[in-house]
Design a protein around this motif. Structure first.
Motif, short mmCIF file in Angstrom:
data_model
loop_
_atom_site.label_atom_id
_atom_site.label_comp_id
_atom_site.label_asym_id
_atom_site.label_seq_id
_atom_site.Cartn_x
_atom_site.Cartn_y
_atom_site.Cartn_z
N GLU A 71 0.86 -1.19 0.00
CA GLU A 71 0.00 0.00 0.00
C GLU A 71 0.89 1.24 0.00
O GLU A 71 1.88 1.30 0.72
CB GLU A 71 -0.92 0.01 1.22
N LYS A 72 0.56 2.17 -0.86
CA LYS A 72 1.32 3.41 -1.01
C LYS A 72 2.80 3.11 -1.25
O LYS A 72 3.69 3.80 -0.77
CB LYS A 72 1.15 4.30 0.22
N GLY A 73 3.04 2.03 -2.00
CA GLY A 73 4.39 1.68 -2.40
C GLY A 73 5.23 0.99 -1.36
O GLY A 73 6.41 0.73 -1.60
N GLU A 74 4.65 0.66 -0.20
CA GLU A 74 5.40 0.01 0.87
C GLU A 74 4.62 -1.19 1.39
O GLU A 74 3.42 -1.31 1.20
CB GLU A 74 5.66 1.00 2.02
N SER A 76 2.52 -3.25 3.86
CA SER A 76 1.60 -2.86 4.92
C SER A 76 1.13 -4.04 5.75
O SER A 76 0.68 -3.86 6.89
CB SER A 76 0.36 -2.17 4.32
N LYS A 156 10.23 -2.26 -7.85
CA LYS A 156 9.78 -0.89 -8.11
C LYS A 156 10.59 -0.20 -9.20
O LYS A 156 10.19 0.86 -9.69
CB LYS A 156 9.82 -0.07 -6.81
N THR A 160 4.84 -0.61 -11.44
CA THR A 160 4.06 0.28 -10.59
C THR A 160 3.09 -0.57 -9.79
O THR A 160 2.36 -1.39 -10.35
CB THR A 160 3.28 1.30 -11.44
N GLU A 162 -0.20 -1.07 -7.42
CA GLU A 162 -1.48 -0.54 -6.99
C GLU A 162 -1.71 -0.97 -5.54
O GLU A 162 -1.23 -2.03 -5.11
CB GLU A 162 -2.61 -1.06 -7.87
N ASP A 163 -2.42 -0.16 -4.78
CA ASP A 163 -2.73 -0.54 -3.40
C ASP A 163 -3.45 -1.89 -3.39
O ASP A 163 -4.41 -2.10 -4.15
CB ASP A 163 -3.60 0.51 -2.72
#
Length: 203
Positions: A71-74, A76, A156, A160, A162-163
């Motif tokens: 989520e948001k590139g990290e 979670s 990355k 890309t 997605e959440d």
């Protein structure tokens, strides 16, 4: 679109990004070479299922993996997953130098436990698979050739996220054939503590 449980809610992964050959002992058990760079392949959302089948055109093999929701590139959340494989087909495709998707990305090829928040004080997470109560697979992030952080950073550079997308980080040694009627319990461990688990009865 298929969903997975994260905490008290659900997310819909747009894709599942998988890392292969990330544990040396597993590479050796299949007679493969140690790769010079990260092995990556994808499963679509349609691969997600809650039903563990032993056959899909041919017999299936289980591969238990530590999995992360992005989520948001990290990262979670963490959970356990089964990467189901048509091993005979995969061997034929590899022998011809062809991609693995037919053996890895079919409908019903990915099963997941619920996902839980990551421990915030350490990054050594373990995994184990019990088949009819007997431990068949066990490993941890400490045994990976590429750590979860290294995996995410590399992916990355060309993908890309997605959440809700999921990363499967590879399987330790001990993979085997799914047998109808057998019980498969996968667990994510923080030391001796079970963070999340799931039991599937093979059909």
């Amino acid at each position: 679109m298929q969903k997975v449980v994260v905490g008290t809610g659900t997310v819909t992964p747009s894709k599942i990004v998988c890392v292969g050959r990330n544990y040396v002992d597993h590479v050796k058990e299949l007679g493969n070479d140690i790769p010079d760079e990260m092995v990556v392949f994808l499963k679509p959302n349609s691969a997600i299922t809650s039903v563990l089948h032993s056959v899909s055109g041919e017999s299936l093999h289980y591969e238990t993996e530590i999995c992360f929701v992005v989520e948001k590139g990290e990262f979670s959340a963490v959970g356990c997953g089964l990467d189901l494989t048509k091993r005979d087909l995969q061997s034929r495709l590899k022998g011809k130098g062809l991609p693995w998707e037919r053996a890895k990305a079919f409908d019903g090829a990915a099963l997941f436990s619920s996902f839980v928040s990551l421990p915030d004080y350490q990054w050594e997470i373990g995994i184990e698979l019990l088949v009819n109560g007997d431990r068949r697979q066990h490993g941890s992030t400490a045994l990976m050739m590429y750590t979860p952080q290294e995996i995410l950073a590399e992916l990355k550079t060309f993908l890309t996220f997605e959440d809700g997308d999921i990363i499967m980080t590879g399987t330790p040694a001990g993979v085997g054939q799914v047998v109808a009627g057998d019980s498969y319990e996968a667990r994510i461990l923080d030391g001796d503590k079970v963070l999340t688990s799931c039991i599937w009865q093979a059909m």
